[in-house]
Design an enzyme around this catalytic site. Structure first.
Site, mmCIF file in Angstrom:
data_model
loop_
_atom_site.group_PDB
_atom_site.id
_atom_site.type_symbol
_atom_site.label_atom_id
_atom_site.label_comp_id
_atom_site.label_asym_id
_atom_site.label_seq_id
_atom_site.Cartn_x
_atom_site.Cartn_y
_atom_site.Cartn_z
ATOM 1 N N GLY A 260 3.732 -21.650 34.993
ATOM 2 C CA GLY A 260 2.829 -22.503 35.749
ATOM 3 C C GLY A 260 1.791 -21.726 36.525
ATOM 4 O O GLY A 260 0.996 -22.313 37.271
ATOM 5 N N GLU B 238 1.837 -13.841 44.783
ATOM 6 C CA GLU B 238 2.666 -13.802 45.983
ATOM 7 C C GLU B 238 1.848 -13.800 47.282
ATOM 8 O O GLU B 238 2.289 -14.303 48.309
ATOM 9 C CB GLU B 238 3.544 -12.547 45.985
ATOM 10 C CG GLU B 238 3.912 -12.010 44.633
ATOM 11 C CD GLU B 238 5.138 -12.620 44.014
ATOM 12 O OE1 GLU B 238 5.958 -13.130 44.754
ATOM 13 O OE2 GLU B 238 5.248 -12.587 42.762
ATOM 14 N N PHE C 214 9.416 -19.481 40.490
ATOM 15 C CA PHE C 214 9.336 -18.858 41.827
ATOM 16 C C PHE C 214 10.281 -17.668 41.961
ATOM 17 O O PHE C 214 10.647 -17.284 43.056
ATOM 18 C CB PHE C 214 9.630 -19.888 42.926
ATOM 19 C CG PHE C 214 8.862 -21.165 42.800
ATOM 20 C CD1 PHE C 214 7.480 -21.181 42.982
ATOM 21 C CD2 PHE C 214 9.504 -22.338 42.473
ATOM 22 C CE1 PHE C 214 6.771 -22.359 42.851
ATOM 23 C CE2 PHE C 214 8.789 -23.522 42.335
ATOM 24 C CZ PHE C 214 7.427 -23.531 42.524
#
Length: 759
Positions: free
Chosen positions: A487, A726, A260
């Protein structure tokens, strides 16, 4: 400029077969023979690495073991600001199994690489709670942790400065201001004026995989296994820190348990593992604890934003003034572009945006999914919703009336922008027409129901990238790039792209990643990797095809002898003419006849210098719709439906792209309703630094989510993609806030929005 096949050919961005190519080298020739535009949405292929992950055969960084490996643990400060006046390590050094204890008093000097956090153990200053004070190396992890707890530290304690409005905190401009037109004049003459302040707290990334580093020295050469969203970047950073040639450093990160954005930088624990390994002359593994993840690997900045908008009664935007103050660490360089999206989001001649930093005694922030856009878009899209009620225009209609059909900064047309189609498609799927205009009028039993919508967006981002593609004697292929898979599905979609272009089955393509010795790849972040890497792979395949043409150029038995690159395509493991499929042969046959075991092509793509052909480079756009239900008595808030209509350019894999949008939306729910990294003002300690205390959405908080992809392949990117990592988050917080207002008539401008805000 209206884009057309003709303009694309003139710009040299289209190529034969299924792909789009750069306007250099072989692509320039190939462009003249363009045959088709790639489909918008590719097949929903299952993840090629899924079996490894679910079966446990995938080796994450903290799974790595080395012969004779020692283990390290950290001692961290219990104050947020001050100096170390004494540090007693005697009990730690004499504890069972301990091999070494390093502090600022005996640690070797290392450099601070550009753009990275301060190097650890290089002085006596403490600038945040959790600051690393010592690293202990022992035979077992338990011995190291026990010994680290025995270190005693004396401090000269200063009062921490942790609040964004603390007048003691130094303030400085951050990023680049945008000043367009006459904002004061336009505000003064607007028929409707809006002025409000929004706040967003710090959020912490919390990937499932604890960050770790395994460091191994072999003489002057260093190998590091670590969580990284860019092994090439980490190699350069480590080499700079230890003043080594980059060739003497190797970084491995073939599997990363989430990021992230927190794995974009090389954090101090990586340097400490390397220092410790050199000190004891053994491989050393250092794994952060969950509380250390809250202080050691970044977080999303907190913000206070003031937004002033001028609008006419017909909904025409006249002026926008967006000012943001964001948190920063005392000695770090992270900047979130909180207000930059506001400058280009809507058609408006008079705009001012400005970001400011406040330096606090807190751990260093860093990019977190949709950095800047997540905070700034919450304020802007909430404000647009508020204005829609003030002028009595439907929120979607208001956005359509102010749609920025060209880039507001450059005046150029977007390389792609299907935002109006996102609004229309999303509204249709959501059933927006059933929404009553008046707030607090939709009720079912004890629940107040609200509909909310917000624009989602994330700007273009891309960095130079390299890749290689090799076809082996049996006709299978291997793609190589040093990129990381955190991921997102990048391993799958690039495999899928390469297989399609090579004309082979997906199972016939291997993808070697996560090794800094492979062709250099950019950071896996900013929704920019797939576009850059996909273009580099596409170019590599063209050069590979040219290699096959060169191989058979003098071969009288070769069906492709004398053919040109722009005449080629590939299907069923065969390279053949586009117009005459019978004239061609398999990769394996060509290699065998010429005694070659393999043949490779290298490719590169540099989006920073790639000719945009008079277009403004577009990121992803979207419209996100949310239904919430608020208990009329208890004020509990539930998100019960989500629809996202997304323009992400060409979608290589419907399943992984949809997963990205859903994942982003879950993060958006967390940001809107749960996440708040709480810092005690008296001590500077993060008070909820565990999974028991830091709230994130669980399954029961995530409703059905319908995702639709609209638009067309992007005209700037050679393979047509824009990236969707995003955009799925950015619309959720404001859409939820807008839905809560529609349900209750109460406007919330501070995150997270909790039931006590409604009572």
């Amino acid at each position: 400029m209206e884009f057309s096949r003709r303009s694309a050919l003139r710009a040299g961005v289209l190529v034969a077969g299924a792909g789009l190519l750069p306007a250099t080298g072989p692509a320039r020739t190939a462009a003249a023979q363009a045959r088709e535009v790639p489909a918008l949405v590719g097949a929903g292929l299952n993840r090629v690495d899924g079996l490894h992950k679910v079966s446990g055969s995938a080796d994450y960084p903290n799974d790595v073991t080395e012969p004779g490996m020692a283990h390290a643990a950290l001692a961290c400060s219990t104050i947020a600001s001050g100096r170390i006046t004494g540090i007693d390590v005697a009990r730690a050094e004499s504890a069972p199994g301990v091999l070494a204890v390093l502090t600022h008093l005996n640690a070797p000097k290392i450099q601070r690489p550009p753009g990275e956090p301060p190097a650890p153990l290089q002085g006596d200053v403490v600038d945040h709670h959790g600051h690393y004070l010592a690293v202990v190396v022992a035979r077992t992890p338990q011995q190291a942790a026990e010994a680290a707890s025995l270190i005693e530290v004396d401090y000269e304690v200063r009062s921490p400065v942790v609040a964004i409005d603390d007048p003691r905190a130094p303030r400085a401009p951050a990023g680049t201001d945008v000043v367009r037109g006459d904002v004061p004049g336009a505000l003064a003459s607007s028929e409707v004026r809006y002025d409000a302040t929004f706040t967003t707290p710090a959020n912490t990334h919390n990937p499932m995989g604890l960050f770790s580093a395994v460091a191994v020295w072999d003489g002057p050469r260093l190998t590091v296994h670590s969580n990284s969203q860019g092994p090439s970047s980490m190699r350069e950073s480590i080499a700079a820190a230890f003043e080594l040639p980059a060739a003497d450093v190797t970084v491995f990160a073939p599997f990363v348990g989430g990021g992230f954005g927190s794995a974009l930088r090389t954090w101090p624990h990586v340097h400490l593992a390397a220092l410790a390994a050199r000190e004891v002359n053994l491989p050393v593994r250092l794994v952060l604890t969950r509380p250390q993840m809250f202080t050691g690997v970044g977080h999303r900045t907190g913000t206070v934003q003031r937004l002033r908008i001028g609008m006419d009664r017909d909904g025409t935007l006249r002026a926008i003034d967006h000012r943001s103050t964001q948190t920063a660490a005392v000695d770090d360089d992270n900047v979130d572009p909180v207000t930059s999206g506001t400058a280009v989001r809507y058609r408006c001649a008079n705009v001012t945006t400005r970001d400011e930093q406040v330096r606090l005694t807190i751990p260093g922030p860093c990019s977190m999914r949709a950095p800047g856009e997540a905070q700034g878009n919450f304020a802007l899209e909430s404000a647009i919703d508020e204005l829609s009620y003030q002028v009595g225009i439907d929120p979607i209609e208001l956005r359509l009336r102010n749609f920025a059909d060209i880039d507001q900064d450059s005046g150029l047309p977007w390389s792609s922008n299907a935002l109006p189609e996102c609004y229309r498609r999303g509204a249709e799927l959501f059933g927006w027409s059933r929404r009553p205009a008046e707030p607090a009028t939709l009720r079912e039993g004890d629940e107040l129901i609200g509909y909310g919508v917000a624009t989602a967006c994330f700007p273009f981002f891309g960095l130079p990238c390299e890749a290689s593609v090799t076809v082996l004697a049996d006709g299978t292929a291997v793609v190589r790039s040093s990129t990381a898979e955190i991921g997102t599905g990048s391993r799958t979609v690039i495999t899928q792209l390469a297989a399609g272009r090579l004309g082979v089955e997906v199972g016939a393509v291997g993808f070697e990643i996560g090794d800094s010795r492979l062709p250099a790849a950019p950071l896996a972040g900013g929704s920019g990797l797939t576009g850059s890497l996909g273009a580099a792979v596409d170019t590599a395949i063209l050069r590979l095809w040219q290699g096959f043409l060169d191989l058979v150029a003098d071969d009288p038995a070769a069906p492709l002898r004398g053919a040109r690159l722009d005449q080629l395509t590939a299907t069923d493991g065969r390279l053949h003419l586009i117009d005459d499929a019978a004239r061609g042969e398999t990769y394996a046959a060509m290699l065998a006849r010429h005694g070659r075991g393999d043949l490779s092509g290298d490719g590169a793509f540099d989006p920073t210098s790639h000719d945009a052909g008079g277009l403004a480079r577009a990121g992803a756009f979207g419209a996100q719709f949310v239904e919430v239900r608020v208990d009329a008595e208890l004020a509990t808030i539930r998100v019960t439906r989500i629809v996202s209509a997304i323009d992400g350019g060409r979608i290589l894999n419907e399943k992984t792209a949809r997963s990205q949008i859903i994942g982003g939306a879950v993060g958006g729910i967390g940001m809107a309703l749960f996440e708040d990294t709480a810092t005690d003002p008296g001590t500077g300690r993060i008070t909820n630094a565990t999974f028991a205390d830091y709230l994130i959405p669980v399954n029961g908080d995530v409703p059905d989510h319908e995702v639709a992809f609209v638009g067309a392949p992007d005209r700037f990117n050679p393979v047509g993609v824009k990236g969707v990592g995003e955009v799925g988050l950015t619309g959720l917080p404001p859409a939820i806030a807008n839905a809560i207002y529609h349900a209750t008539g109460k406007r919330l401008r501070s995150l997270p929005m909790t039931l006590d805000d409604l009572l």
